[in-house]
Enzyme design. Structure first.
Site, short mmCIF file in Angstrom:
data_model
loop_
_atom_site.label_atom_id
_atom_site.label_comp_id
_atom_site.label_asym_id
_atom_site.label_seq_id
_atom_site.Cartn_x
_atom_site.Cartn_y
_atom_site.Cartn_z
NE ARG A 89 65.59 65.58 34.59
CZ ARG A 89 64.51 65.89 35.34
NH1 ARG A 89 64.30 67.14 35.70
NH2 ARG A 89 63.64 64.96 35.68
NE ARG A 105 61.93 53.60 34.63
CZ ARG A 105 61.41 53.79 35.83
NH1 ARG A 105 60.26 53.23 36.12
NH2 ARG A 105 62.01 54.52 36.71
CG PHE A 109 49.82 75.20 39.55
CD1 PHE A 109 49.31 74.56 38.43
CD2 PHE A 109 50.15 74.44 40.64
CE1 PHE A 109 49.16 73.18 38.40
CE2 PHE A 109 50.01 73.05 40.62
CZ PHE A 109 49.51 72.43 39.50
CE1 TYR A 154 55.93 57.49 29.05
CE2 TYR A 154 54.38 55.65 29.03
CZ TYR A 154 55.30 56.43 29.68
OH TYR A 154 55.61 56.16 31.01
C1 D61 Z 1 50.14 72.98 34.16
C2 D61 Z 1 50.78 72.78 35.35
C3 D61 Z 1 51.34 71.53 35.65
C4 D61 Z 1 51.26 70.48 34.75
C5 D61 Z 1 50.64 70.70 33.56
C6 D61 Z 1 50.07 71.96 33.27
C7 D61 Z 1 50.57 69.64 32.67
C8 D61 Z 1 51.13 68.41 32.97
C9 D61 Z 1 51.75 68.20 34.16
C10 D61 Z 1 51.82 69.21 35.07
C11 D61 Z 1 52.33 66.85 34.45
C12 D61 Z 1 53.81 66.89 34.11
C13 D61 Z 1 54.47 65.58 34.40
C14 D61 Z 1 55.97 65.79 34.30
C15 D61 Z 1 56.68 64.97 35.30
N1 D61 Z 1 56.58 63.55 34.95
C16 D61 Z 1 56.08 62.66 35.83
O1 D61 Z 1 55.70 62.95 36.94
C17 D61 Z 1 56.02 61.25 35.26
O2 D61 Z 1 54.87 60.57 35.76
C18 D61 Z 1 53.72 60.92 35.00
C19 D61 Z 1 52.52 60.17 35.48
C20 D61 Z 1 52.01 60.70 36.77
C21 D61 Z 1 51.67 62.19 36.69
C22 D61 Z 1 51.73 62.74 38.06
C23 D61 Z 1 51.46 64.22 38.14
C24 D61 Z 1 52.51 65.12 37.93
C25 D61 Z 1 52.28 66.47 38.12
C26 D61 Z 1 51.01 66.94 38.51
C27 D61 Z 1 49.97 66.02 38.71
C28 D61 Z 1 50.20 64.64 38.51
C29 D61 Z 1 48.74 66.48 39.13
C30 D61 Z 1 48.52 67.83 39.37
C31 D61 Z 1 49.56 68.74 39.17
C32 D61 Z 1 50.79 68.32 38.75
C33 D61 Z 1 57.31 60.51 35.68
O3 D61 Z 1 57.28 60.32 37.07
C34 D61 Z 1 58.52 60.63 37.65
C35 D61 Z 1 58.54 59.92 38.98
O4 D61 Z 1 58.08 58.78 39.00
O5 D61 Z 1 59.04 60.57 39.92
C36 D61 Z 1 57.31 59.18 34.97
O6 D61 Z 1 57.19 58.15 35.65
O7 D61 Z 1 57.46 59.22 33.74
MG MG Z 2 55.98 56.57 35.18
#
Ligand code: D61
Ligand code: MG
Length: 419
Positions: A221, A231, A291, A174
């Protein structure tokens, strides 16, 4: 308030960082966007980025070259997809259809969705603005974003149809779909921009771990917030060893079992740190390093604060603003990155107890992280003869004087002068 929190926690160096940040001296998140020269739709996209992401907005706007717009659009496209996944009011069959076909909407100038009740619904209602800017990106960036969007949508659809996350392997799967794929996509954008080596984009295991460390930290968290929203993302294989229902951890009499379950999940998340260290050590571009580093150090600080902390079951555990700002200013090279990660590893070690069923596994990964975070000078703190508390008081007084002085100055500027 942030100043007081850092002072009372006996961290005077954080007060210095907060003042430095307030005076705009934080290089790592200095925007490189020229909003006045931007076309209106791209400017709107950066507004949506600032509205929907507390963690990634500033570091994205500090990225170099055409990587900046590509990462901004990548974020908004996946945030729109996630808003569909998170919206519990969308009927299941409609949701499954949208998750599977979302990547095709990138090619449809008119597609938008007006029936979401989520906080980030503007990225669905005004999707034409986002997809318009998507189609302006260079083909390699479009190919990466569309591919990741297709795979994440399919993965989210798979788990939406399942009631919960069962095994630890399911948990990894997931988190791969919703965050590992983001790391893999970002790494291909970094290599595609030629700011980073091709190896960064090719080594998908390390990129995946970058995402799993961030997502698992969020899921740990957000236990209570997710419970309240109905959820559940904690893996049944783990919590079912400590309770009949995951919601039982909200009852105080379950607190020891709840803590042991929490500690086992934190330990599992820490297993990704060696990959994170290896991934970071390969980066060459300063803006890409910042970043990637900032979200990772925020995550380990949050994990250390959550470890063995009953507050996880009563609210949302947060790190101090002063702590966050200090890390944002300093997480600019591998030596500092190691120096920032280390104290949080020690914070976890200081809260470990031999009664904890995960003690030996936690001890093993703590030892591994210790070896990987050795630095020339382990502590990144100000060595002073005065006790931290004395220094804090001095700095608070200094800060309040400065605050008072700027106000006096402002009043003088805006009023006395004008009249
Ligand atoms: C290097 C730098 C940044 C990174 C990385 C590596 C690897 C992964 C990520 C960022 C993503 C980390 C996600 C952690 C926060 N979780 C969420 O936002 C969940 O949603 C996930 C699905 C959508 C992903 C959106 C995303 C997030 C960060 C990004 C990106 C896309 C694109 C570019 C850069 C960063 C969480 O959502 C919380 C919410 O709804 O507010 C969920 O629904 O579980
Ligand atoms: Mg989500």
């Amino acid at each position: 308030m942030d100043l007081m929190r850092s002072a009372l926690a006996g961290h005077p160096e954080e007060i210095y960082s907060l003042l430095k940040f307030k005076l705009g001296g934080c290089e790592t998140v200095q925007t490189k966007c020229h909003y006045d020269q931007m076309c209106p739709s791209m400017r709107t996209c950066y507004q949506y980025l600032n509205q929907t992401s507390r963690s990634f907005a500033a570091v994205t706007q500090a990225l170099d070259g055409d990587l900046r717009d590509a990462v901004c659009i990548f974020y908004l496209v996946l945030r729109a997809l996630d808003t569909v996944e998170d919206d519990m009011t969308i009927p299941l069959d409609t949701k499954l259809d949208m998750l599977h076909n979302f990547y095709t909407y990138l090619q449809d100038p008119a597609w938008r969705f007006m029936d979401s009740n989520e906080k980030d619904k503007m990225v669905l209602e005004d999707f034409p603005t986002i997809s318009q800017e998507f189609r302006k990106l260079k083909p390699l960036y479009q190919e990466v974003i569309s591919d990741i969007c297709r795979r994440m949508g399919a993965g989210m659809a798979e788990f939406v149809q399942r009631s919960d996350v069962d095994t630890l392997a399911d948990w990894d799967k997931y988190c791969h779909y919703v965050a590992g794929l983001v790391g893999i996509g970002l790494s291909r954008l970094f290599s595609g921009s030629e700011f980073e080596d091709q190896l960064v984009g090719e080594d998908t295991d390390l990129a995946n771990s970058m995402g799993l460390f961030l997502q698992k930290t969020n899921i740990i968290r957000d236990y209570l917030e997710d419970q309240v929203d109905g959820r559940e993302f904690w893996p049944r294989q783990v919590w079912s060893k400590y309770a009949k229902k995951l919601s039982d951890f909200r009852q105080s009499e379950m607190s020891q079992n709840a803590l042991w379950c929490l500690n086992e999940l934190v330990t599992n998340a820490l297993l990704h740190v060696p990959d994170v260290m290896k991934y970071m050590s390969r980066l060459r571009n300063q803006s890409v390093f910042n970043f990637c580093a900032i979200p990772q150090v925020m995550a380990i600080a949050t994990l250390a604060r959550c470890y063995n902390n009953p507050k996880v079951f009563q609210g949302v555990v947060k790190i101090r603003k002063g702590e966050a700002v200090k890390m944002m200013i300093n997480a600019t090279n591998m030596e500092n990155f190691r120096g920032i990660m280390r104290p949080f590893c020690e914070e976890i070690f200081s809260k470990m107890s031999q009664q904890d069923p995960s003690y030996s596994v936690t001890m093993e990964i703590v030892e591994t992280i210790r070896q990987l975070t050795e630095t020339k000078h382990n502590a990144l703190t100000i060595q002073t003869t005065l006790s931290p508390l004395h220094v804090s008081c001095v700095l608070v007084v200094a800060a309040m004087t400065w605050q008072y002085w700027t106000q006096i100055h402002w009043i003088y500027e805006h009023y006395l002068d004008w009249h």
